[in-house]
Design a protein around this motif. Structure first.
Motif, PDB file in Angstrom:
ATOM      1  N   MET A 134       0.840  -1.189   0.000  1.00 16.86           N
ATOM      2  CA  MET A 134       0.000   0.000   0.000  1.00 16.86           C
ATOM      3  C   MET A 134       0.879   1.244   0.000  1.00 16.86           C
ATOM      4  SD  MET A 134      -2.030   1.547   3.072  1.00 16.86           S
ATOM      5  CE  MET A 134      -2.697   0.020   3.696  1.00 16.86           C
ATOM      6  N   LYS A 135       0.524   2.252  -0.822  1.00 12.41           N
ATOM      7  CA  LYS A 135       1.308   3.484  -0.791  1.00 12.41           C
ATOM      8  C   LYS A 135       0.373   4.666  -0.546  1.00 12.41           C
ATOM      9  CE  LYS A 135       1.229   3.887  -5.800  1.00 12.41           C
ATOM     10  NZ  LYS A 135       1.760   3.310  -6.979  1.00 12.41           N
ATOM     11  N   SER A 136       0.938   5.769  -0.139  1.00 11.20           N
ATOM     12  CA  SER A 136       0.151   6.949   0.174  1.00 11.20           C
ATOM     13  C   SER A 136       0.283   7.980  -0.937  1.00 11.20           C
ATOM     14  CB  SER A 136       0.676   7.540   1.466  1.00 11.20           C
ATOM     15  OG  SER A 136      -0.347   7.561   2.396  1.00 11.20           O
ATOM     16  N   LEU A 137      -0.834   8.535  -1.388  1.00 11.95           N
ATOM     17  CA  LEU A 137      -0.801   9.554  -2.430  1.00 11.95           C
ATOM     18  C   LEU A 137      -0.923  10.933  -1.812  1.00 11.95           C
ATOM     19  CD1 LEU A 137      -3.499   8.198  -4.891  1.00 11.95           C
ATOM     20  CD2 LEU A 137      -1.049   8.131  -5.217  1.00 11.95           C
ATOM     21  N   ASN A 138      -0.508  11.945  -2.583  1.00 16.70           N
ATOM     22  CA  ASN A 138      -0.843  13.305  -2.171  1.00 16.70           C
ATOM     23  C   ASN A 138      -2.313  13.497  -2.560  1.00 16.70           C
ATOM     24  OD1 ASN A 138      -1.411  15.944  -2.010  1.00 16.70           O
ATOM     25  ND2 ASN A 138       0.497  16.649  -2.938  1.00 16.70           N
ATOM     26  N   ASN A 139      -3.193  13.646  -1.587  1.00 18.94           N
ATOM     27  CA  ASN A 139      -4.616  13.592  -1.904  1.00 18.94           C
ATOM     28  C   ASN A 139      -5.293  14.955  -1.997  1.00 18.94           C
ATOM     29  OD1 ASN A 139      -4.440  14.140   0.745  1.00 18.94           O
ATOM     30  ND2 ASN A 139      -6.016  12.706   1.434  1.00 18.94           N
ATOM     31  N   ASP A 140      -4.556  16.049  -1.988  1.00 14.45           N
ATOM     32  CA  ASP A 140      -5.192  17.372  -2.028  1.00 14.45           C
ATOM     33  C   ASP A 140      -6.026  17.547  -3.290  1.00 14.45           C
ATOM     34  OD1 ASP A 140      -4.078  17.847   0.327  1.00 14.45           O
ATOM     35  OD2 ASP A 140      -2.465  19.171  -0.384  1.00 14.45           O
ATOM     36  N   LYS A 141      -5.465  17.117  -4.442  1.00 12.32           N
ATOM     37  CA  LYS A 141      -6.168  17.314  -5.723  1.00 12.32           C
ATOM     38  C   LYS A 141      -7.406  16.428  -5.816  1.00 12.32           C
ATOM     39  CE  LYS A 141      -3.041  19.373  -8.925  1.00 12.32           C
ATOM     40  NZ  LYS A 141      -1.660  18.992  -8.552  1.00 12.32           N
ATOM     41  N   ILE A 142      -7.309  15.224  -5.214  1.00 12.72           N
ATOM     42  CA  ILE A 142      -8.381  14.241  -5.351  1.00 12.72           C
ATOM     43  C   ILE A 142      -9.703  14.806  -4.856  1.00 12.72           C
ATOM     44  CG2 ILE A 142      -9.191  11.984  -4.526  1.00 12.72           C
ATOM     45  CD1 ILE A 142      -6.253  11.164  -4.287  1.00 12.72           C
ATOM     46  N   LYS A 143      -9.642  15.571  -3.772  1.00 14.99           N
ATOM     47  CA  LYS A 143     -10.865  16.029  -3.130  1.00 14.99           C
ATOM     48  C   LYS A 143     -11.600  17.099  -3.938  1.00 14.99           C
ATOM     49  CE  LYS A 143      -9.509  14.829   1.547  1.00 14.99           C
ATOM     50  NZ  LYS A 143      -8.772  15.252   2.695  1.00 14.99           N
ATOM     51  N   GLU A 144     -10.901  17.682  -4.940  1.00 13.68           N
ATOM     52  CA  GLU A 144     -11.511  18.791  -5.678  1.00 13.68           C
ATOM     53  C   GLU A 144     -12.444  18.338  -6.781  1.00 13.68           C
ATOM     54  OE1 GLU A 144      -8.222  21.135  -7.008  1.00 13.68           O
ATOM     55  OE2 GLU A 144      -7.574  21.452  -4.935  1.00 13.68           O
ATOM     56  N   LYS A 145     -12.333  17.091  -7.248  1.00 14.57           N
ATOM     57  CA  LYS A 145     -13.189  16.647  -8.353  1.00 14.57           C
ATOM     58  C   LYS A 145     -13.974  15.396  -7.973  1.00 14.57           C
ATOM     59  CE  LYS A 145     -11.190  14.149 -11.739  1.00 14.57           C
ATOM     60  NZ  LYS A 145     -11.291  12.733 -11.397  1.00 14.57           N
ATOM     61  N   ASP A 146     -14.998  15.101  -8.789  1.00 16.59           N
ATOM     62  CA  ASP A 146     -15.769  13.876  -8.539  1.00 16.59           C
ATOM     63  C   ASP A 146     -14.868  12.656  -8.673  1.00 16.59           C
ATOM     64  OD1 ASP A 146     -18.106  15.198  -8.140  1.00 16.59           O
ATOM     65  OD2 ASP A 146     -18.806  14.993 -10.208  1.00 16.59           O
ATOM     66  N   VAL A 147     -15.102  11.681  -7.811  1.00  9.27           N
ATOM     67  CA  VAL A 147     -14.355  10.424  -7.905  1.00  9.27           C
ATOM     68  C   VAL A 147     -15.354   9.300  -8.180  1.00  9.27           C
ATOM     69  CG1 VAL A 147     -12.879   8.769  -6.711  1.00  9.27           C
ATOM     70  CG2 VAL A 147     -12.548  11.214  -6.317  1.00  9.27           C
ATOM     71  N   ILE A 148     -15.196   8.661  -9.346  1.00  4.75           N
ATOM     72  CA  ILE A 148     -16.093   7.559  -9.715  1.00  4.75           C
ATOM     73  C   ILE A 148     -15.338   6.245  -9.538  1.00  4.75           C
ATOM     74  CG2 ILE A 148     -17.378   6.505 -11.620  1.00  4.75           C
ATOM     75  CD1 ILE A 148     -18.127   9.298 -12.466  1.00  4.75           C
ATOM     76  N   ILE A 149     -15.935   5.370  -8.722  1.00  2.18           N
ATOM     77  CA  ILE A 149     -15.262   4.103  -8.405  1.00  2.18           C
ATOM     78  C   ILE A 149     -16.050   2.917  -8.955  1.00  2.18           C
ATOM     79  CG2 ILE A 149     -14.491   2.581  -6.505  1.00  2.18           C
ATOM     80  CD1 ILE A 149     -13.723   4.974  -4.916  1.00  2.18           C
ATOM     81  N   LEU A 150     -15.346   2.036  -9.658  1.00  2.00           N
ATOM     82  CA  LEU A 150     -15.925   0.746 -10.043  1.00  2.00           C
ATOM     83  C   LEU A 150     -15.495  -0.244  -8.966  1.00  2.00           C
ATOM     84  CD1 LEU A 150     -17.257  -1.356 -11.956  1.00  2.00           C
ATOM     85  CD2 LEU A 150     -15.030  -1.559 -13.090  1.00  2.00           C
ATOM     86  N   ALA A 151     -16.471  -0.799  -8.235  1.00  2.00           N
ATOM     87  CA  ALA A 151     -16.146  -1.696  -7.118  1.00  2.00           C
ATOM     88  C   ALA A 151     -16.627  -3.113  -7.400  1.00  2.00           C
ATOM     89  CB  ALA A 151     -16.798  -1.170  -5.837  1.00  2.00           C
ATOM     90  N   ILE A 152     -15.816  -4.069  -6.937  1.00  2.00           N
ATOM     91  CA  ILE A 152     -16.112  -5.489  -7.185  1.00  2.00           C
ATOM     92  C   ILE A 152     -16.106  -6.244  -5.858  1.00  2.00           C
ATOM     93  CG2 ILE A 152     -15.276  -7.589  -8.346  1.00  2.00           C
ATOM     94  CD1 ILE A 152     -13.991  -5.690 -10.444  1.00  2.00           C
ATOM     95  N   GLU A 153     -17.078  -7.156  -5.707  1.00  2.00           N
ATOM     96  CA  GLU A 153     -17.187  -7.950  -4.465  1.00  2.00           C
ATOM     97  C   GLU A 153     -17.424  -9.410  -4.845  1.00  2.00           C
ATOM     98  OE1 GLU A 153     -17.363  -8.100  -1.023  1.00  2.00           O
ATOM     99  OE2 GLU A 153     -18.331 -10.063  -1.224  1.00  2.00           O
ATOM    100  N   SER A 154     -16.606 -10.319  -4.285  1.00  2.00           N
ATOM    101  CA  SER A 154     -16.807 -11.749  -4.583  1.00  2.00           C
ATOM    102  C   SER A 154     -16.322 -12.600  -3.403  1.00  2.00           C
ATOM    103  CB  SER A 154     -16.042 -12.135  -5.857  1.00  2.00           C
ATOM    104  OG  SER A 154     -14.650 -12.100  -5.613  1.00  2.00           O
ATOM    105  N   SER A 155     -16.568 -12.119  -2.157  1.00  2.00           N
ATOM    106  CA  SER A 155     -15.953 -12.817  -1.022  1.00  2.00           C
ATOM    107  C   SER A 155     -16.650 -14.114  -0.635  1.00  2.00           C
ATOM    108  CB  SER A 155     -15.899 -11.897   0.199  1.00  2.00           C
ATOM    109  OG  SER A 155     -17.199 -11.566   0.611  1.00  2.00           O
ATOM    110  N   CYS A 156     -17.933 -14.260  -1.023  1.00  2.00           N
ATOM    111  CA  CYS A 156     -18.655 -15.478  -0.627  1.00  2.00           C
ATOM    112  C   CYS A 156     -19.476 -16.000  -1.810  1.00  2.00           C
ATOM    113  CB  CYS A 156     -19.502 -15.181   0.612  1.00  2.00           C
ATOM    114  SG  CYS A 156     -20.174 -16.664   1.364  1.00  2.00           S
ATOM    115  N   ASP A 157     -20.798 -15.886  -1.748  1.00  2.00           N
ATOM    116  CA  ASP A 157     -21.602 -16.474  -2.827  1.00  2.00           C
ATOM    117  C   ASP A 157     -22.370 -15.429  -3.633  1.00  2.00           C
ATOM    118  OD1 ASP A 157     -23.266 -15.881  -0.715  1.00  2.00           O
ATOM    119  OD2 ASP A 157     -24.481 -17.696  -0.884  1.00  2.00           O
ATOM    120  N   GLU A 158     -21.939 -14.169  -3.562  1.00  2.00           N
ATOM    121  CA  GLU A 158     -22.536 -13.142  -4.414  1.00  2.00           C
ATOM    122  C   GLU A 158     -21.447 -12.540  -5.296  1.00  2.00           C
ATOM    123  OE1 GLU A 158     -24.346 -12.715  -1.169  1.00  2.00           O
ATOM    124  OE2 GLU A 158     -26.142 -13.500  -2.175  1.00  2.00           O
TER     125      GLU A 158
END
Ligand code: KG4
Ligand code: ZN
Length: 348
Positions: free
Chosen positions: A1-25
């Motif tokens: 894991m690394k740390s980013l400079n996150n100042d810029k991130i907070k200024e714009k929309d962040v769209i995340i594609l998330a995936i889940e497959s830990s059990c039976d879904e």
């Protein structure tokens, strides 16, 4: 894991594609700024595992492989976006079934590698807490959460989005596990929780099952004793040739479990000086837990939050919300992140 400079991130929309497959879904979702669900697709394998009476890990992995790409495509389609429009790719990396986790995790890492977009690994249990952020825009840490799922029963202090302290937990079975085992004992199918919940509505809680650790001055639970008591009760009745009511067993078991969950959670909330209760995990779909906790909170002038039913059980929307708060705090993962079947809460 690394740390980013996150100042810029907070200024714009962040769209995340998330995936889940830990059990039976097998699930994928598109989440905007951690709080807005643009799409949330879940392909459940319940029908497949039903005939085995529980999740068969190898069967789950194979079905995730079949479903994962169409589920992701559907999530992007439903959100009316293309993969290029996504800012971050996220996936659950633990806890869960290792083979099942690897399918979603590898797919997410492959997408991240191919597109050059950042990748964030998510702790599934912390995802369950984040389901509440999607339902309640005003909800922010700190707060106390009761996490009740098939594999976990914890009381945690959510000090900040990425700072979670376990203050109580089950010493043996999880609440959901106890529900599933009792369901089997009284001849209900899989998954047992919702079926016991339904049957309990037809019965009366007239059997005294033990509420282990109720009086102890801590926030811990034990559910293996109550499961054994239910089995002993049934065996006793059978040996004496007496009849018994499955609905009364369901109602009495549920009454005892819900009572202890509420008692310990309220104790934690009051001891630590909070003014609200946040429920999360599959068992927070339980009608008696929701109703009785609501009643208790009203009496004690506490606010209560629990996710809508579709966000209580496993889904990827909650993973997207959790990933957002990791990302804006500057955490991204590299391609070496491996599946961790026994990942603990707060361990990242
Ligand atoms: O959070 P979840 O979907 O998966 C895990 O991360 O474990 O939780 C699944 C558990 C199962 O044990 C299921 O029986 C239980 O949640 N559950 C319920 C209800 N709906 C799901 N338990 C009691 N009452 C319900 N209505
Ligand atoms: Zn879960």
């Amino acid at each position: 894991m690394k740390s980013l400079n996150n100042d810029k991130i907070k200024e714009k929309d962040v769209i995340i594609l998330a995936i889940e497959s830990s059990c039976d879904e097998t699930a994928a979702a598109v989440i905007k700024n951690g709080r807005e669900i643009m799409s949330n697709i879940v392909s459940t394998q319940i029908e497949i595992h039903k005939k085995f009476g529980g999740v068969v890990p190898e069967v789950a992995s194979r079905n995730h492989v079949v479903d994962i790409n169409p589920v992701i495509e559907n999530a992007l389609l439903a959100a009316k976006i293309k993969l290029e429009d996504v800012d971050v790719i996220a996936a659950t990396y633990g806890p869960g079934l290792v083979g099942a986790l690897l399918v979603g995790l590898s797919t997410a890492k492959a997408l991240s590698y191919a597109t050059g977009k950042p990748f964030v690994g998510v702790n599934h249990i912390q995802g369950h807490i984040a389901a509440n952020y999607l339902a309640f825009p005003e909800l922010k840490p700190p707060f106390i959460s009761l996490i009740v799922s098939g594999g976990h029963t914890h009381i945690v202090e959510v000090k900040d989005y990425n700072e979670i302290e376990i203050i109580g937990k089950t010493r043996d079975d999880a609440a959901g596990e106890a529900y599933d085992k009792v369901a089997r004992a009284i001849g209900l199918g899989y998954p047992g929780g919702p079926l016991v919940d339904e049957l309990a509505k037809e019965g009366s809680p007239n059997i005294e099952f033990p509420k282990a650790m109720y009086k102890e001055d801590n926030y811990d639970f034990s559910f293996s004793g109550i499961k054994s008591s239910v089995l002993n009760y049934i065996n006793n009745k059978k040996m004496k040739g007496q009849t018994y009511s499955n609905a009364d067993i369901a109602a009495s078991f549920q009454h005892a479990v819900v009572d202890i969950l509420i008692h310990k959670t309220i104790k934690a909330v009051k001891d630590r000086g909070y003014d609200c209760v946040v429920l999360s995990g599959g068992v927070s779909a339980n009608s008696a837990l929701r109703k009785n906790m609501e009643k208790r909170c009203k009496e004690d002038k506490l606010d209560i939050y629990y996710p809508p039913l579709g966000l209580c059980t496993d889904n990827a929307a909650m993973i997207g919300s959790c990933a957002y708060y990791r990302y804006i705090d500057g955490y991204v993962d590299d391609m070496y992140l491996n599946a961790k079947p026994n990942l603990k809460i707060g361990e990242n």
